[in-house]
Design an enzyme around this catalytic site. Structure first.
Site, PDB file in Angstrom:
ATOM      1  CG  HIS A   1       4.278  -1.576   1.891  1.00 36.95           C
ATOM      2  ND1 HIS A   1       2.951  -1.923   1.879  1.00 36.95           N
ATOM      3  CD2 HIS A   1       4.779  -2.032   3.058  1.00 36.95           C
ATOM      4  CE1 HIS A   1       2.669  -2.586   2.992  1.00 36.95           C
ATOM      5  NE2 HIS A   1       3.763  -2.655   3.720  1.00 36.95           N
TER       6      HIS A   1
ATOM      7  CE  LYS B   1       2.872   0.635  10.181  1.00 44.52           C
ATOM      8  NZ  LYS B   1       3.581  -0.556  10.563  1.00 44.52           N
TER       9      LYS B   1
ATOM     10  CB  CYS C   1       3.369 -10.007  17.415  1.00 41.01           C
ATOM     11  SG  CYS C   1       2.363  -9.206  16.142  1.00 41.01           S
TER      12      CYS C   1
ATOM     13  CB  CYS D   1       0.321  -7.312  18.820  1.00 39.51           C
ATOM     14  SG  CYS D   1       1.461  -6.127  18.130  1.00 39.51           S
TER      15      CYS D   1
ATOM     16  CB  CYS E   1       5.543  -7.634  15.132  1.00 36.98           C
ATOM     17  SG  CYS E   1       4.431  -6.348  15.648  1.00 36.98           S
TER      18      CYS E   1
ATOM     19  CG  HIS F   1       0.265  -5.837  13.862  1.00 35.96           C
ATOM     20  ND1 HIS F   1       1.573  -5.904  14.259  1.00 35.96           N
ATOM     21  CD2 HIS F   1       0.270  -5.439  12.575  1.00 35.96           C
ATOM     22  CE1 HIS F   1       2.344  -5.572  13.248  1.00 35.96           C
ATOM     23  NE2 HIS F   1       1.586  -5.282  12.219  1.00 35.96           N
TER      24      HIS F   1
ATOM     25  CG  HIS G   1      -0.286  -0.138   2.534  1.00 39.62           C
ATOM     26  ND1 HIS G   1       0.412   0.894   3.093  1.00 39.62           N
ATOM     27  CD2 HIS G   1      -0.199  -1.176   3.413  1.00 39.62           C
ATOM     28  CE1 HIS G   1       0.889   0.524   4.271  1.00 39.62           C
ATOM     29  NE2 HIS G   1       0.542  -0.741   4.474  1.00 39.62           N
TER      30      HIS G   1
ATOM     31  CE  LYS H   1      -2.221  -4.178   1.913  1.00 37.96           C
ATOM     32  NZ  LYS H   1      -3.049  -4.051   0.760  1.00 37.96           N
TER      33      LYS H   1
HETATM   34  N1  MSP Z   1       9.625  -7.522   6.184  1.00 40.98           N
HETATM   35  C1  MSP Z   1       9.870  -6.524   7.155  1.00 40.98           C
HETATM   36  C2  MSP Z   1      11.123  -5.739   6.811  1.00 40.98           C
HETATM   37  C3  MSP Z   1      12.354  -6.550   6.662  1.00 40.98           C
HETATM   38  S1  MSP Z   1      13.709  -5.592   6.189  1.00 40.98           S
HETATM   39  C4  MSP Z   1      15.002  -6.588   6.322  1.00 40.98           C
HETATM   40  C5  MSP Z   1       8.697  -5.570   7.228  1.00 40.98           C
HETATM   41  N2  MSP Z   1       7.901  -5.541   6.172  1.00 40.98           N
HETATM   42  S2  MSP Z   1       6.576  -4.641   6.046  1.00 40.98           S
HETATM   43  O1  MSP Z   1       6.044  -4.953   4.763  1.00 40.98           O
HETATM   44  O2  MSP Z   1       5.712  -4.816   7.155  1.00 40.98           O
HETATM   45  O3  MSP Z   1       6.969  -3.131   6.131  1.00 40.98           O
HETATM   46  C6  MSP Z   1       8.136  -2.636   5.598  1.00 40.98           C
HETATM   47  C7  MSP Z   1       8.204  -1.149   5.606  1.00 40.98           C
HETATM   48  O4  MSP Z   1       7.124  -0.586   4.884  1.00 40.98           O
HETATM   49  C8  MSP Z   1       8.134  -0.331   6.888  1.00 40.98           C
HETATM   50  O5  MSP Z   1       9.157  -0.231   7.710  1.00 40.98           O
HETATM   51  C9  MSP Z   1       8.025   0.998   6.246  1.00 40.98           C
HETATM   52  O6  MSP Z   1       9.244   1.342   5.706  1.00 40.98           O
HETATM   53  C10 MSP Z   1       7.003   0.742   5.214  1.00 40.98           C
HETATM   54  N3  MSP Z   1       5.710   0.997   5.759  1.00 40.98           N
HETATM   55  C11 MSP Z   1       4.700   0.112   6.021  1.00 40.98           C
HETATM   56  N4  MSP Z   1       3.627   0.793   6.471  1.00 40.98           N
HETATM   57  C12 MSP Z   1       3.907   2.102   6.532  1.00 40.98           C
HETATM   58  C13 MSP Z   1       3.186   3.257   6.789  1.00 40.98           C
HETATM   59  N5  MSP Z   1       1.935   3.244   7.185  1.00 40.98           N
HETATM   60  N6  MSP Z   1       3.825   4.446   6.600  1.00 40.98           N
HETATM   61  C14 MSP Z   1       5.101   4.539   6.130  1.00 40.98           C
HETATM   62  N7  MSP Z   1       5.796   3.469   5.877  1.00 40.98           N
HETATM   63  C15 MSP Z   1       5.291   2.240   6.203  1.00 40.98           C
HETATM   64  O7  MSP Z   1       8.573  -4.894   8.220  1.00 40.98           O
END
Ligand code: MSP
Length: 694
Positions: free
Chosen positions: A20, A317, A136, A160, A139, A163, A17, A320
């Site tokens: 990311h 935040k 979790c 959690c 997480c 989440h 989303h 999903k």
């Molecule tokens: N898979 C782990 C990361 C491993 S790195 C060796 C992970 N994945 S994740 O898909 O949950 O999220 C990755 C990153 O997506 C977050 O740290 C952030 O950089 C970005 N974001 C996810 N949701 C976000 C927001 N709501 N706002 C801004 N960035 C966010 O954690």
């Protein structure tokens, strides 16, 4: 010189989303800005494909874990292409997948090194023990008591804090990384390299977390509980902890522990990396990862930079699991890429959280891009077509014409060239610090300056006066030279729009290959034939687009409800009008003063037929006549019990018709819990009706 920048690798359990996309956009802007400076740059993004969370998502969707990962990667491929972030569009250099065989090889190598290492205190860095605690899955982290909420029933698992989902009980044999003995080494690292964790506030958080004492970290799960992962070398009954596996991607991708990538890319050549992460995963990157690297004897990253989170209009935040995300399909369908890039980089103040709202995105697109930069570009080029036969005019004003130029309000060239050089220096400095929001403010000060120059000089009037030929040419030269600079500066932020400006100026496709620090005022050659003027940023019709987004979101959430992609309630998009700029945006006291809050006494209260939520109140606000107010509190307050109560009302709210009654104000209540149970604001001391709250 080389540069290596990474985004986190994203969990392959659900579709990406806006949150990311954001880190990818930041990394892409960083990579483009380095490339622009002639630095050989490697940009990594990708997916984190192992672990219980992916296993569960796969199960839920009737897929194998690999099929689940492929499904998500497919979507990533499609979306990164649509947003111009993939290799074909000059974006990332690798889309890393932790299911790549070369990654298995590299991670196994890192594990072996850690397994042979001693801690700074001389003990084995890795040991086998027994883990007992809460985990979790979303997480992918074990949770300590201050990180969960205990269940009301003693037998139920806690939830959690992040989440709001139930935790798993883990009680099994596990390998442990002796993190507890790395605290001093880590503190030493933060001390000796003040820029290692950024920004400053985050660095302090990390420091105090480590200074508070570290616990050893469980780094494996029994294969019988988590089978989808990389087996521990020489002990296949254990699966590596997904964060050990995932963090290591940053080095395996470029060749650590495997020949394939080493040959193609080169660990020595590109390591150390700048890791861009969300603040939610800073601890993994700034504590665990450096400790693993220390144990394995691998050089530390260049830096770890944490950005804030995108939050929804209620401040939660975007995620999903909470079901409040901004979907990429919708962004892609309704907004130009350059506008999205500009918006997120401008709106999220470095390190702080940002609130996302479609209305805000539309407003910025229309004001800053369509009316701002876009208009500057089209009016300048249109006038060059009209008054200068489509060729960049000569910008010089000879001595005998200087006075005439002054009379027309046109200042010396050095005034604008000094202004823009200074803005360029600031722009570059802020971009290097990843403070794109500040950098863009500088660029827009330039847009405003050039606009003002044109409005003051009125080229359309100058064109009517044969004696002002030079003045007219000079104004248009300065405007087009300003546009050339802006195109170069803005390339990393909006690559295609910047290139388009560059192209329309008759300069071809090269905004991305000019180092902004080398820009010199006056290098734009007079006589260059400009191209046809095409609109850069079409205006977005707000009302129409908002309506279409609403419909589209509804359709998507219905589809999601049919089971597909683990997007609970994704219809709750941040479309409310209150989706305002940034969380950190304060209001002025004068803004507050606009709201007239007054004490009122409830005189009458009754239910309204067929409206089970509404009460019809008359309240005395100290005026001649009581006011009528409709309030949505009928399910929580008995009307008769309200009579005589002192409440707070917004007295200057525009009256509004509801169910045939005019509501002349609004009462204030706290909104509790998910269903928003109202609790009326009241006083514990005597207050006269009509008293103003200040
Ligand atoms: N898979 C782990 C990361 C491993 S790195 C060796 C992970 N994945 S994740 O898909 O949950 O999220 C990755 C990153 O997506 C977050 O740290 C952030 O950089 C970005 N974001 C996810 N949701 C976000 C927001 N709501 N706002 C801004 N960035 C966010 O954690």
């Amino acid at each position: 010189m080389t540069f290596y920048v990474t985004t986190p690798i994203y969990y392959a359990n659900s579709l990406p989303h806006l949150g990311h996309l954001y880190t990818m956009i930041v990394a892409d802007a960083v990579a483009r800005s380095k490339r622009q400076q002639g630095i050989e740059t490697f940009f990594l993004t990708g997916t984190d494909e192992h672990g219980i969370n992916i296993e569960r998502a796969a199960q839920k969707n009737g897929r194998t874990p690999k099929e689940q990962a492929d499904y998500v990667v497919n979507y990533f491929t499609k979306m990164t292409s649509a947003f111009g972030l993939d290799t074909a569009h000059g974006g990332y250099d690798i889309f890393m997948r932790t299911t790549n065989p070369f990654h298995y090889e590299g991670v196994s190598e890192l594990w072996r090194r850690v397994a042979q290492a001693k801690t700074p205190k001389g003990n084995d860095a890795l040991y086998k023990g027994h883990y007992e605690g809460w985990f979790c899955a979303p997480c992918a982290a074990y949770k300590t008591e201050d990180e969960y909420v205990k269940a009301a029933n003693a037998g139920d698992p806690p939830t959690c804090l992040i989440h709001e989902t139930k935790l798993d009980r883990v009680s099994e044999e596990s390998y442990f990384f002796r993190l507890s003995e790395y605290d001093e080494a880590l503190l030493g690292l933060y001390e000796s390299r003040p820029d290692f964790v950024r920004p400053e506030a985050r660095r302090n958080e990390v420091k105090s977390f480590v200074a508070g004492g570290l616990q050893d970290l469980s780094v494996s799960r029994l294969k019988t509980s988590v089978s989808w992962g990389i087996p521990v070398p020489d002990d296949p009954n254990h699966t590596m902890y997904v964060w050990f596996d995932a963090l290591t991607n940053y080095i395996t991708a470029i060749g650590f522990g495997n020949e394939q990538q080493e040959k193609e890319i080169g660990f020595e050549k590109f390591w150390p990396a700048l890791h861009l992460v969300g603040k939610d995963i800073l601890r993994f990157h700034a504590v665990y990862w450096p400790a693993f690297l220390m144990a394995a004897g691998v050089e530390q990253p260049r830096a770890i930079v944490a950005h804030g989170m995108w939050v929804d209009p209620t401040g939660r935040k975007m995620s999903k699991t909470l079901g409040n995300t901004i979907e990429l399909d919708i962004l892609n369908k309704f907004f130009p890429i350059n506008a999205i890039r500009y918006f997120v980089l401008r709106e999220m103040v470095f390190g702080q959280d940002g609130r996302f709202g479609y209305e805000n995105l539309i407003d910025r697109t229309n004001s800053d891009l369509a009316s701002g930069l876009g208009n500057l570009s089209s009016r300048t080029l249109t006038m060059i077509h009209r008054y200068c036969e489509g060729k960049i005019p000569d910008g010089s004003i000879t001595d005998e014409n200087r006075l005439a130029a002054k009379r027309a309000g046109v200042e010396d060239e050095s005034a604008i060239s000094n202004f823009i050089s200074h803005a360029r220096d600031e722009f570059v400095r802020h971009s290097e610090d990843l403070a794109f929001s500040r950098a863009l403010e500088e660029a827009w000060a330039v847009v405003a300056r050039a606009d003002k120059m044109i409005s003051d000089a009125k080229p359309w009037d100058l064109a009517k006066d044969a004696n002002q030929r030079q003045t007219l040419s000079a104004v248009l030269y300065r405007a087009s030279e300003t546009l050339r600079w802006l195109a170069v500066l803005l390339y990393p932020v909006m690559p295609t729009a910047a290139n388009e400006i560059y192209k329309q100026l008759g300069l071809g496709d090269g905004a991305g290959s000019i180092d902004p620090r080398t820009l010199e005022w006056g290098s734009l050659s007079a006589g260059t034939t400009i191209e046809e003027v095409k609109p850069l940023f079409p205006r977005i019709d707000k009302a129409k687009t908002m309506e279409e987004i609403k419909q589209e979101s509804g359709a998507q959430s219905q589809e999601a409800g049919a089971g597909q992609t683990a997007q609970p309630g994704s219809g709750q998009h941040a479309t409310e009008a209150d989706a305002v700029a940034g969380v950190a945006n304060y209001i002025d006291i004068t803004d507050f003063a606009k709201v007239e809050l007054r004490v009122a006494e409830v005189k009458t209260a009754e239910r309204i037929p067929k409206a089970d939520k509404l009460l019809l109140l008359t309240v005395d606000v100290g005026e001649e006549k009581p006011r009528t107010i409709l309030a949505g509190i009928a399910q929580h307050y008995e009307p008769e019990k309200l009579i005589g109560r002192k409440i707070v009302v917004v007295a200057n709210l525009k009256p509004r018709k509801l169910r045939g009654y005019e509501s002349q104000g609004m009462l204030l209540a706290a909104s509790i819990g998910e269903e928003g149970k109202p609790v009326l604001a009241t006083f514990t001391e005597e207050v006269p009706n009509g008293a103003r709250l200040k």
